[in-house]
Write an enzyme that holds these catalytic residues in place. Structure first.
Site, short mmCIF file in Angstrom:
data_model
loop_
_atom_site.label_atom_id
_atom_site.label_comp_id
_atom_site.label_asym_id
_atom_site.label_seq_id
_atom_site.Cartn_x
_atom_site.Cartn_y
_atom_site.Cartn_z
N LYS A 193 49.73 39.62 4.80
CA LYS A 193 49.80 38.30 4.17
C LYS A 193 50.65 37.40 5.06
CE LYS A 193 51.86 35.64 1.80
NZ LYS A 193 52.22 34.19 2.05
N GLU A 269 63.64 42.61 5.54
CA GLU A 269 64.47 41.98 6.57
C GLU A 269 64.65 40.54 6.11
OE1 GLU A 269 65.31 39.37 9.12
OE2 GLU A 269 63.69 40.09 10.43
N CYS A 304 66.22 34.18 12.00
CA CYS A 304 67.01 34.93 11.02
C CYS A 304 68.35 35.38 11.59
CB CYS A 304 66.21 36.12 10.50
SG CYS A 304 65.60 37.21 11.80
N GLU A 401 72.59 30.00 4.47
CA GLU A 401 71.63 29.99 5.58
C GLU A 401 70.87 28.67 5.57
OE1 GLU A 401 68.53 33.06 7.62
OE2 GLU A 401 68.28 32.72 5.47
#
Length: 500
Positions: A193, A269, A304, A401
């Protein structure tokens, strides 16, 4: 080796690629419209141009793909194929990816705005991952347990079954390779996906996978949204494993879906707010400053493991920050098709506004805006490299973040203070440490709460080294032989001898 393409050549190739986009889902070895017939638009964030209308899959498509994947797995054509034979097919896929490297890189650049030079680097990583995992699979041995003469005990590794891989938009094809390569090498059926923000390279990969000889139903691609097709895959009773890279919030939701369904394995993750610690004993502050700037501004900060928290010993802080500002001046955003652009466009309007909102918060909270903090005029979504100094751990820009080109600078006086600042985070994906003192390096490295620590570099590593985090950055590992372990199941076999 072909010569590097010029700006004009990439522009010309872009027009050709846009005219031949595959936009349908890939299910059961065929490209098909979504069952509902729905589509969504994918847009070039550098220009605002709508690239294509892509099939928008939902639960009906997920159910269909899962049934096909299960049938393919049970048939044994791939799952019970000799590892050496699977290796040959995956190596052919890697060769095809290499042949179409420029096209695949261009699809990611057009779809999510990253500079073409960065996309080409991603392709090298993606192809390397496919090759490494392919070469590894016929070198994984089972075990013979130590028993007495009355028994023989075997420990076997077998594929899990159906694996659903949900990948992000910031490194579309490289993250795809990190997920699907070990899963396919281990013998699983894989449903991919891709992010709705960057689906095009995944659909082109499906064409290459078919050409490489991956059997029908073993690899499928379902473009669509997380709350529709992604949720359906996560809740499926016939998906054995869910592998995800993305935000921590979505990762938590996927774990809940796994618990509500069949307790499928979930490998995550997730987010990061990575500390990059600079001690005053560094010999070459110019070099370190260049790396510190690249650690946050590479890929527009949409990374990330971005080194978004810069922790600098106060005795050199003023000098060092000035050097970072000088480096940032040479990293301004430009046309992603220009090979000389270091930064490109922000992936979409919502992410663009999110980043600008954090910049406004930083100013309101009292941090010192040293450079940037603005966007470029025009239809493209470009934000300049932004540096805040005097950040504290109470500020949103210092804790949350942002996923954009925003650097938060902290000062410290003592080693203990640096470690405490670094570990004062919900995240633990990566950390950096710059020092010439080997004793300090070993002390601090062991105490940093992080899945990976980069010493006198940022983002170093290769296919032999696992990638992943701790705390709310997740629990799984990509790359290396450890990822193969995650996509296989241990089976213990105890054979009694001489008793039958």
């Amino acid at each position: 080796m072909s010569h590097p393409k010029t700006y004009a050549e990439w522009q010309t190739m872009a027009e050709s690629v846009k005219a031949n986009l595959e936009t349908r889902a890939f299910i059961d070895d065929a490209f098909v419209d979504a069952v509902s017939g729905d589509t969504f638009e994918t847009t070039n964030p550098a220009t605002g141009e709508v690239l294509a209308k892509v099939a928008s899959c939902d639960a009906a498509d997920a159910d269909k793909a899962v049934a096909v994947a299960r049938r393919a797995f049970n048939s044994g054509e791939w799952s019970r194929m000799a590892p050496g034979a699977r290796k040959k097919v995956l190596l052919k896929l890697a060769d095809l990816m290499q042949q179409h490297r420029d096209e695949l890189a261009l699809l990611d650049t057009l779809d999510m705005g990253k500079p073409i030079g960065s996309s080409l680097g991603d392709m090298a990583g993606a192809i390397g991952t496919i090759r490494h995992q392919a070469e590894s699979i016929d070198k994984v041995y089972g075990e013979v347990a130590p028993t007495g003469e009355e028994a023989l005990a075997l420990v076997l590794r077998e594929p899990l079954g159906v694996v659903a891989s949900i990948v992000p938009w910031n490194f579309p094809l490289m993250m795809t390779a990190w997920k699907i390569a070990p899963a396919l090498a281990a013998g699983n059926s894989v449903i991919l996906k891709p992010s709705e923000k960057s689906p095009l390279s995944a659909l082109r990969l499906a064409q290459l996978a078919k050409e490489a000889g991956i059997p029908s139903g073993v690899f499928q691609v379902l473009p669509g949204f997380g709350h529709t097709v992604g949720k359906a895959l996560a809740l499926s009773m016939d998906v054995n494993c869910l592998a995800f890279t993305g935000s921590t919030g979505v990762g938590k939701q996927l774990m809940q879906y796994a618990g509500q369904s069949n307790l499928k394995r979930v490998y995550l993750e997730c987010g990061g707010k990575s500390p990059n610690i600079v001690f005053a004993d560094c010999k070459n502050l110019d070099k370190v400053a260049q790396h510190a700037a690249e650690a946050i501004f590479h890929n527009q900060g949409e990374v990330c493991i971005a080194g978004s928290r810069l922790l600098v010993e106060n005795s050199v802080r003023e000098t060092f920050v000035d050097k970072v500002l000088a480096a940032a001046e040479n990293m301004q955003p430009g046309d992603p098709l220009d090979p000389n652009s270091f930064m490109g466009a922000i992936v979409d309007r919502s992410q663009y506004e999110r980043i600008l909102d954090y910049i406004r918060k930083g100013v309101e909270e009292g941090a010192q805006l040293r450079t940037g903090g603005k966007s470029l005029e025009g239809p493209g979504l470009f934000i300049c490299p932004t540096v805040f100094d005097g950040v504290t751990d109470k500020m949103a820009i210092g804790r949350e973040e942002i996923f954009g080109p925003v650097l938060s600078v902290f000062g410290f006086d003592r080693e203990e203070e640096a470690i405490a600042l670094a570990n004062d985070s919900d995240y633990g994906l990566a950390a950096g440490l710059w020092s010439q003192d080997i004793d300090r390096i070993m002390r601090v490295t062991r105490r940093l709460e992080s899945g990976q620590v980069f010493v006198n570099n940022w983002a170093g590593g290769d296919q032999t080294v696992p990638f992943g985090g701790v705390k709310q950055s997740g629990n799984g590992r990509d790359k290396s032989h450890h990822s193969l372990e995650e996509y296989s199941e241990l089976k213990s076999v105890w054979i009694s001898l001489g008793s039958a």
